[in-house]
Each structure stands twice: as C-alpha cells, then as structure tokens.
Design a protein around this motif. Structure first.
Motif, PDB file in Angstrom:
ATOM      1  N   CYS A   1       0.830  -1.217   0.000  1.00 30.23           N
ATOM      2  CA  CYS A   1       0.000   0.000   0.000  1.00 30.23           C
ATOM      3  C   CYS A   1       0.856   1.255   0.000  1.00 30.23           C
ATOM      4  N   ASP A   2       0.273   2.349  -0.428  1.00 32.68           N
ATOM      5  CA  ASP A   2       0.880   3.672  -0.326  1.00 32.68           C
ATOM      6  C   ASP A   2       0.906   4.048   1.153  1.00 32.68           C
ATOM      7  N   SER A   3       2.091   4.272   1.705  1.00 34.99           N
ATOM      8  CA  SER A   3       2.218   4.532   3.145  1.00 34.99           C
ATOM      9  C   SER A   3       2.311   6.004   3.480  1.00 34.99           C
ATOM     10  N   SER A   4       2.049   6.893   2.508  1.00 37.02           N
ATOM     11  CA  SER A   4       2.177   8.335   2.776  1.00 37.02           C
ATOM     12  C   SER A   4       1.182   8.818   3.821  1.00 37.02           C
ATOM     13  N   GLY A   5       0.012   8.195   3.893  1.00 35.64           N
ATOM     14  CA  GLY A   5      -0.984   8.588   4.891  1.00 35.64           C
ATOM     15  C   GLY A   5      -1.111   7.589   6.016  1.00 35.64           C
ATOM     16  N   ALA A   6      -0.057   6.798   6.241  1.00 39.79           N
ATOM     17  CA  ALA A   6      -0.119   5.730   7.247  1.00 39.79           C
ATOM     18  C   ALA A   6      -0.221   6.307   8.647  1.00 39.79           C
ATOM     19  N   ARG A   7      -1.035   5.670   9.504  1.00 42.40           N
ATOM     20  CA  ARG A   7      -1.173   6.075  10.916  1.00 42.40           C
ATOM     21  C   ARG A   7      -0.581   5.021  11.845  1.00 42.40           C
ATOM     22  N   LEU A   8      -0.439   3.779  11.359  1.00 41.66           N
ATOM     23  CA  LEU A   8       0.077   2.690  12.188  1.00 41.66           C
ATOM     24  C   LEU A   8       1.571   2.577  11.964  1.00 41.66           C
ATOM     25  N   THR A   9       2.370   2.500  13.037  1.00 40.93           N
ATOM     26  CA  THR A   9       3.827   2.564  12.918  1.00 40.93           C
ATOM     27  C   THR A   9       4.425   1.243  12.447  1.00 40.93           C
TER      28      THR A   9
ATOM     29  N   LEU B   1     -14.854   8.856  19.341  1.00 42.78           N
ATOM     30  CA  LEU B   1     -14.067   7.965  18.491  1.00 42.78           C
ATOM     31  C   LEU B   1     -13.503   8.715  17.296  1.00 42.78           C
ATOM     32  N   ARG B   2     -14.305   9.587  16.684  1.00 39.56           N
ATOM     33  CA  ARG B   2     -13.820  10.383  15.566  1.00 39.56           C
ATOM     34  C   ARG B   2     -12.664  11.288  15.998  1.00 39.56           C
ATOM     35  N   ALA B   3     -12.785  11.845  17.219  1.00 40.65           N
ATOM     36  CA  ALA B   3     -11.701  12.687  17.734  1.00 40.65           C
ATOM     37  C   ALA B   3     -10.414  11.888  17.892  1.00 40.65           C
ATOM     38  N   LEU B   4     -10.529  10.642  18.349  1.00 40.62           N
ATOM     39  CA  LEU B   4      -9.361   9.769  18.475  1.00 40.62           C
ATOM     40  C   LEU B   4      -8.727   9.515  17.111  1.00 40.62           C
ATOM     41  N   CYS B   5      -9.574   9.238  16.128  1.00 41.44           N
ATOM     42  CA  CYS B   5      -9.074   8.879  14.797  1.00 41.44           C
ATOM     43  C   CYS B   5      -8.450  10.068  14.077  1.00 41.44           C
ATOM     44  N   SER B   6      -8.856  11.279  14.432  1.00 39.44           N
ATOM     45  CA  SER B   6      -8.311  12.473  13.775  1.00 39.44           C
ATOM     46  C   SER B   6      -7.162  13.099  14.568  1.00 39.44           C
ATOM     47  N   ASN B   7      -6.862  12.549  15.751  1.00 37.43           N
ATOM     48  CA  ASN B   7      -5.783  13.065  16.593  1.00 37.43           C
ATOM     49  C   ASN B   7      -4.440  12.576  16.056  1.00 37.43           C
ATOM     50  N   SER B   8      -3.609  13.507  15.592  1.00 36.34           N
ATOM     51  CA  SER B   8      -2.323  13.129  14.996  1.00 36.34           C
ATOM     52  C   SER B   8      -1.369  12.498  15.999  1.00 36.34           C
TER      53      SER B   8
ATOM     54  N   ARG C   1      -2.269  10.189  18.146  1.00 30.88           N
ATOM     55  CA  ARG C   1      -2.709   8.814  18.412  1.00 30.88           C
ATOM     56  C   ARG C   1      -2.638   7.984  17.143  1.00 30.88           C
ATOM     57  N   LYS C   2      -2.450   6.689  17.306  1.00 30.72           N
ATOM     58  CA  LYS C   2      -2.292   5.782  16.164  1.00 30.72           C
ATOM     59  C   LYS C   2      -3.569   4.968  15.972  1.00 30.72           C
ATOM     60  N   PHE C   3      -4.604   5.681  15.532  1.00 30.04           N
ATOM     61  CA  PHE C   3      -5.889   5.064  15.194  1.00 30.04           C
ATOM     62  C   PHE C   3      -6.131   5.287  13.702  1.00 30.04           C
ATOM     63  N   PHE C   4      -6.493   4.222  12.991  1.00 22.48           N
ATOM     64  CA  PHE C   4      -6.676   4.309  11.539  1.00 22.48           C
ATOM     65  C   PHE C   4      -8.044   3.759  11.153  1.00 22.48           C
TER      66      PHE C   4
END
Length: 877
Positions: free
Chosen positions: A39-47, A97-104, A106-109
């Motif tokens: 996959c394209d990892s440019s927008g990856a959130r998981l380390t 949950l949306r706040a968690l996912c949009s928090n830079s 935190r590692k939620f994708f």
C-alpha cells in the motif's frame, strides 16, 4: 467493481416500490500500516515498529471508550462497519471515536472495509444485521493478517463469546478486553474497564455473596413497549427529571401532558433515574401528593440515610415539621397539593462522567488487590457510585473522574468505573478543571484544522485587504471601544459622528435622528483604528466629568443620550428591566486567589453599550431573515406561563404586592411600582422575576412561525446574536449569513440542510446553558476559597420558604443558600409550622416566625460535613 442490491418497501400511501442501491467496491483502499510493502504509506497512521495491531468490535467501542482514550492503547484499526454502527447507536461515543481517529498524536486508523473488494461481505439469507457485521469484522481481521504477514500480529478484541469462538475457529487471534489489558502489565488500566451488569452488587452484598442475601431495592423498569402504550393512553407522563440542588431526594418532571411539574419525592420513587434523564412517570394516588412548601431542604450528612427519603404514608412516620393548610375545600384561597409521582422507566439516559472523590475508607489487607469503594460526586444531585479499583492508596486524596455503567434494581448504588485522576483535592487548578468537566466544556487547545483557518501570526492589515472593494476603509472615523475592565476580547467598538443635518451616524453603521429614530442601516466589512480602549468605569468617568469637553467625551455623551431614548422606547414597548445576582471577584494577580467579592455594579456606560448592541442585533436579524427566511439563526425568548410565574405572584402577595403578569408591559409596570422604604427591595423582586422566566434559545427560522420568533424580555419581534463572534459560535453563523445576504460570500451548503441547522441550534442552546452553569460553579468555588479563612456575619433576605428552613439571598455577596431551622434530632419545641397563605414559617407556640423577603442576620462559614465536600454554611445569628 459495482455491487447492487434491490428490495421492496411500502410508502406512507401504502404503495409497494422497488428500491435499487448500488455499492461501489475498490482495490486501492490502503491498510494504513507504514510497514506495508503493497500500500501507499504516505498517509499511514500505524507505525512500522508495531508488533500487534488491534481490531475492535462495535461493543468494545461503545462500552470501553474510556479505555480506548487512554494513551496505553494504540495501533488500532477502526473498521468503517464499526464506525457506522457506533454512530447509529451512540452519537456521543461516535464523536469521541472520531476525535481519536483524527488526533495526529494517536495511532488510530479508519479502514473502509465496506468499500474494499476483498473485505466487503453480503448478508446471507436469514442472517441478522448484527451477525453480518460481526462476520464483516472477522473477514477484515483475516484480510489484515494475510495482508501484513507474520511480522505483525493482528488481534481482534471482542467480549462477544460467540464472535470470539468463530474467530478462533477461523484462525483469527482474538481476546477479550480484560485478558488483553492484563497482558499489558499495567494494573491501573483494569480500573477503566466497564463491568457487565451481572457483576452489579451493592456494597452491602460484597461481604456476603449468597443469593439469599440479594434483595430488591428498586422497582424494575417497565419495557419500552409498555411505556409507549402507557404514554399514548395517558397513564404515564414523559419529561426530563430535574433534581433539587438543595435536596437530592426531591426531583421534578415537567410534563406537557398534564401542564404542570410532577414532584418525585424520595430515591425509591426516583427509581434509579439521574438528573437530566428523560423518564416516564406514573402519578401517585392524590392522597400521597405533596404541597411544595411541605418539602424540605436536606443537610449534607443526610445524603444516604434511608429514612430521609422515604415518603411518609401515615401519621407515625410523617415529618415532624407540619404544614398548616389555609382555607377549606370550597375556599378559593385554599392551597392545593402538587401532583406527585414515581418513575416507571427511563426513556433516555443522561449518564456521563462525574467528578468527585472516594469516600474515605481503611486500606484493605494486602496490596495490589481489587478494592470496592464508593465514589462521591461533587454534585450533590448525583448518588454515590460503587467502583472497583486496584489503586486505592493513590486515589483517596485525589479528585477523580468516574463514569456510570449500570444500576441494577438489587443494588442501592449505581456501578461505575474509574476514568482518570484530575489532581489533588482542594487545589484551585484541580477544582477549576472539575467545573469544566462537570459542565461538559472542552478546554483542550484548538485542533490544527481549526487554527489553519486563521492567518499566520504576526498579522496586520495588508494593502490587498485595503484594496478589496468589499472592505471599506474607516480608519479616519473616531472609533473607540468600551468593555469590562481586564477584558481580553475588545469587541464593543463604537462611533458617534454628528452629521451636518443634525442627525448622527452611529457605529455599528446605523444613521439616526437626535430622537434615536433609525433612518437607515448599512452593512459592510471595514477596517477601523481605535482611538481609545475604555473600560465601563473609564467611560463613565469621562461622561461624568464636566471639565472634559474633548471630541471623544462628546461622542460618549451623545451616544449615552441616544441610548437613554432607545432604552425608554423599549421599556414603553414592554421590555423588562430584570436583575441578576451577578458576582464580581477581585483576584490576586500572583496567587489568583480572590481578594474581595461583591455584586457586579451596572453603570450608565454598561447600558449605553447594551442599547447599541441590541440595536445592531435586531437590525441584523431583520436583514438575514429577509434574505434567508427558512435558514436564519435567530434567538427567541418564549413568554412564561402562568404556572411559571406563580412563585413570584405568591411571594409578591405575601408582602402586599399585586403584580399584573398578563403581558410583558403589564409586568414591567408592576415591577416599577414594586418599591418600598428599603432601596434593595425592588431589585430583589426583579431577581425573583428573572428566575421565573423561560430560557432564551437559538432556533432555525424555518422551524417556527413568525409569531413564535418574538423575544419576550426585549419586547421585540426579531432578535439574534451578531455582536460577539469571538465568544459565541452563534455569532459566527450569523456573520456568515449576513455576508451571504450582502453577496460577499456564498452561503455554505450546510445552510440548505434544515435538520442540520436545527441540530446546531440545539447544540448552541446546550452549550450556552452549560456555560451559564459553569459560571455559577466557578463563583461557588471562588466563594469557598474566599470565605475559607474569612467567617463573616452579614444580612440576608429570605427568598423561599421550606418546611425545615428557608433559602436566603445575601445581597452584599450575591450568594444564595439554605438556612436550617430544625437540627438533626430536634424534638418538641423545635417543631415549626408552614403558613402557605402568608408565606411564613413559625414555631408552634408562635414565639418566632420568619416570612419571605424578610431580612435576617446570618453567619457564613466554610465547613466540611462530609469529607472532601466543603460547603459554605449559613446559620441564623
């Protein structure tokens, strides 16, 4: 790839129609893992270093959101099927949950499994939506494991026994929430887990778990089907439960079906309902109804005593303070009982997180084990909450946050779980944060997306701004601001220019005759340069100093003269001049502790600014409504009902006043005539009148008819908030509407969505109300800090009579609180009678009596009758 499905449905008219829906599937939806080679990892959130990636099911999100918000939980995939299901079931959790996912940080994708060709699943014949969603979650988990390979473990977290069994059989790693948290080796995290209702045991059952010891304390709630049928038949009545702040065992439910408030007296009749819950109520037999003044105020140490909140059923267990009823059955002056009832079901829960501390208790034998503790909220209206904790020693001297999970009918207390620690009990910063949390006020820094809307700092007016034809250069105009002292948002900018024809041009761009008649109104974006930033005190001093004849002072005097005419014209139309107990603190600049406290003083300068802000708001309301009749954001103040004004009328009658409340004009005139020898008497009557009013609210113009737009207190047919966009989101919305009406900007698409506008209005009202409550709580906090080392004797006014005392208002400090006439265990000579007709409470022997609005002398002192719950105690001298 296109998937389509069809189904038939019946319309409201009874026709059967076929509906075809198309579902597009893609191959280019990325997994979000930076270690992925595909996959394209440019927008990856998981380390890339993550050895385990978690996939959580819907119930884990719904029930364990406090755990997910903890920093220890990261590397989490939120599937779109889970996100959508959470949104449908609990909007508050969805937003968190949306706040968690949009928090830079935190590692939620969020993975769109519903639109990925390899993870989308069709519902099978006979499969329930819940089973289909569980299967979709397992398919996505299996895809992730195959996609990432053995270098990363994909772990499904679910408490659903059947879902976990199927996952294991399909070769998917799966664990319960508790087993996963235990594997992290952080025992404190276990405190965050929501305990299932089956573990809901009262404190009295903890010592002996034998089933024979379990007893039913509360009545089972009726099923929703029975509640709905009962509401239709008029057997049950629906409304919001409001618990009395002075007596947590007394509540009220406003019922539209009977047009009155229903009193709910005692915890058994409240039946596990919390303040703010939407409940279904059944009326009690009329011989069990209570007259309002026969109810009592409850002392702190009475909070959990059973005999305090049991409803008296006979002479033997009747309260020792009796109620003297005046008149007979046929007497028009007879005092009638208020409808009383009991909660039979909860339609919508208002549970949220609560701030407080643990009830002091000895440390259990051993260390590291689970301790059962009682949490005591700072808000007296909230019952004690039973929690389990593995960190008792660290929590006993702390303010903590606790969430409610369940309340079984076999348990005296609700069950909950620890969320987080705020800080040391008594610390000012800790207690201030408590105020914000208790009133659901988010004080986190603005998100980067919001700050991106602002120009970079340092900012100044550019040549491009000045050249823009939509912005008028008014820097040559003598503009000044008048704001409260120490104000950070300097926004009340005004100007008053005398025109050659004898009229005045007044900011905010209103032209105007010397008689304050508005000739025309113009709106424009502009650039201004303030010549003075004045406080109300400074502006008043300039106007009062006859030696000052400079242009700025002349402008102030001209504006003040116009404002007086405008104010009188509003009053002539029926506008009310009300009063509030607004308190002002003088704060030490170094310690931030209060140095002095007193009532806020209103000057002519305040009223001058208010008049022109009101005029601007009314003008803008008319402008936006003219252009957008169905989607304007306005503010209305509904007329109070006769029932709402009844307490004011009873109080006035008791002191010989006859108030006419037929119209706002009649009430205004009556209040003007309510004067006596005491200069404070009139203000007190106006404060009591303010408390009988309805709340002013924001609304979407398309939701109501024009006659409902009116503002009762201001006596104007239209009103909105335009003048303080730095403080209120409502003003920002109105500015966008005004800009669109002038053709400056295009109206945002959201304004075409009326349900969305209605939702925004409702949220604005909720936030506005919370801000008011937070302000009051902040005043109470600083009042406690001020009086902690300053016991004081002062005068107070009785504003409400109760059977065992009365509520007093302290004019000097703007403080209100209860004064008790009966102590715990009083007998014989301590008995008092409540005289409803005269609004008095007196001893049986007639030796002492107290009446409403009477002046009494009291002693004020901070005490702590319950650990960690200090209060300002008022006692008669």
């Amino acid at each position: 790839m296109l998937q389509s499905k069809s189904f038939v449905r019946k319309t409201k008219q009874g026709k059967v129609v076929k509906v075809v829906r198309e579902h597009y599937l893609r191959d280019d939806i990325y997994c979000g893992a930076s270690s992925c080679k595909v996959c394209d990892s440019s927008g990856a959130r998981l380390t890339s270093s993550a050895s385990t990636i978690l996939i959580v099911d819907t119930n884990v999100v719904l029930n364990q959101i406090d755990l997910l918000e903890n920093q220890a939980i990261d590397e989490v995939v939120i599937l779109s099927v889970v996100l959508e299901e959470v949104k449908n079931k609990n909007l508050a959790v969805y937003n968190r949950l949306r706040a968690l996912c949009s928090n830079s940080m935190r590692k939620f994708f969020v993975f769109s499994n519903e639109y990925h060709r390899e993870t989308y699943v069709k519902a099978m014949v006979g499969e329930s939506p819940n089973d289909r969603n569980d299967r979709a979650i397992r398919v996505a988990a299996q895809w992730y494991q195959n996609h990432l390979g053995n270098a990363t473990r994909v772990l499904l977290i679910t408490n659903d026994r059947e879902n976990k069994r199927k996952a294991t059989e399909e070769g998917i790693s799966a664990e319960t929430v508790e087993s996963y948290v235990k594997s992290l080796g952080q025992p404190g995290l276990l405190d965050l887990l929501v305990q299932p209702p089956s573990q809901d045991l009262g404190m009295e059952e903890v010592e002996d778990l034998r089933p024979s010891k379990r007893k039913i304390i509360y009545t089972e709630h009726k099923p929703m089907s029975e509640i709905t049928a009962g509401l239709h038949r008029g057997i049950y009545h629906q409304g919001k439960l409001r618990v009395n702040r002075y007596n947590p065992f007394e509540a009220y439910v406003g019922s539209e079906s009977i047009g009155d408030e229903i009193i709910i007296y005692g915890r058994p009749n409240m039946n596990r309902a919390f303040d703010g819950d939407i409940v279904a109520v059944e009326l009690l037999p009329q011989d069990q109804w209570h007259e309002e003044k026969s109810l009592s105020i409850v002392d702190e140490e009475d909070d959990e005593e059973e005999n305090v909140h049991l409803v008296p059923n006979s002479a033997d267990d009747a309260p020792r303070v009796t109620n003297q009823m005046q008149g007979s059955v046929g007497d028009a002056n007879a005092v009638l009982s208020r409808p009383s009832g009991r909660v039979v079901g909860v339609i919508k829960r208002n549970w949220h997180s609560y701030c407080g501390s643990l009830e002091p208790m000895p440390m259990p034998a051993g260390s590291g084990g689970v301790a059962h503790a009682l949490f005591v909220s700072k808000d007296r209206r909230i019952p004690k909450i039973r929690i389990q904790t593995r960190q008792l020693g660290n929590l006993l001297d702390k303010r903590i946050v606790v969430a409610v999970d369940s309340w079984d009918c076999l348990s005296r207390y609700p069950s909950g779980h620890y969320v987080r620690t705020i800080g040391e009990i008594g610390d000012r910063d800790t207690e201030s944060e408590v105020v914000l949390i208790e009133n659901d006020i988010d004080n986190r820094p603005f998100a980067s997306q919001i700050l991106a809307c602002l120009p970079p700092l340092p900012w100044s007016v550019s040549s491009e701004d000045l050249a823009n034809p939509i912005r008028q250069d008014l820097r040559h105009v003598r503009v000044f601001s008048v704001d409260p002292p120490g104000c950070k948002d300097i926004d009340d900018a005004l100007h008053c220019t005398a025109l050659p024809d004898g009229n005045f041009e007044v900011g905010v761009r209103i032209e105007m005759t010397p008689e304050a008649e508005i000739i025309s109104t113009r709106y424009t974006k502009s650039v201004i340069k303030s010549c003075a930033a004045l406080s109300y005190v400074e502006a008043q001093a300039r106007m009062d100093d006859s030696r000052l004849m400079d242009p700025l002072t002349a402008d102030l005097r001209n504006m003040n003269a116009l404002a007086k005419v405008m104010r009188q014209r509003r009053i002539d139309r029926g506008a009310l001049t009300l009063a509030s107990a607004e308190v002002k603190f003088q704060i030490d600049t170094e310690t931030h502790d209060p140095l002095d406290i007193g009532m806020y003083q209103i000057r002519e300068a305040n009223q001058m600014v208010e008049e022109f802000m009101l005029a601007a708001n009314v003008s803008v309301a008319a402008k936006i409504l003219e252009h957008f009749p169905l989607c304007s954001l306005l503010r209305r103040h509904p007329s109070p009902t006769r029932e709402m004004l009844e307490p004011l009328l009873r109080t006035a009658a008791a002191v010989g006043l006859n108030l006419d409340v037929s119209t706002s004009k009649a009430l205004a005139n009556s209040l003007d005539r309510a004067v006596g020898d005491d200069p404070y008497f009139n203000k007190l009557i106006r404060i009591l009148a303010t408390r009988c009013m309805t709340q002013a609210v924001y609304f979407c113009s398309g939701d109501l008819t024009p006659p409902e737009f009116c503002h009762y207190g201001l006596a104007t047919p239209l009103y909105t908030h335009f003048t303080s966009p730095i403080r209120r989101y409502a003003d920002v919305v109105v500015h966008r509407l005004l800009a669109a009406s002038l053709g400056i900007y295009k109206l945002p698409g959201i304004f075409q969505d009326r349900p969305q506008l209605t939702s925004i209005s409702d949220n604005l009202n909720y936030r506005h109300r919370n801000a008011q409550m937070a302000s009051r709580s902040s005043v109470e906090l600083h009042t406690l800090i001020y009086f902690r080392k300053r016991p004081t004797d002062t005068q107070a006014r009785i504003v409400k009579i109760r059977s065992n005392g009365f509520i007093v208002f302290v004019p000097k400090f703007g403080i209100e609180g209860p004064v008790y006439l009966t102590g715990r265990g009083d007998k014989g000579s301590g008995e008092w009678l409540v005289d409803e007709q005269q609004q008095k409470v007196k001893k049986i022997d007639g030796s002492i009596s107290y009446g409403v609005l009477q002046t009494v002398r009291i002693h004020m002192e901070v005490v702590e009758p319950q650990p960690n719950r200090p209060k300002l105690q008022l006692t008669l001298i």
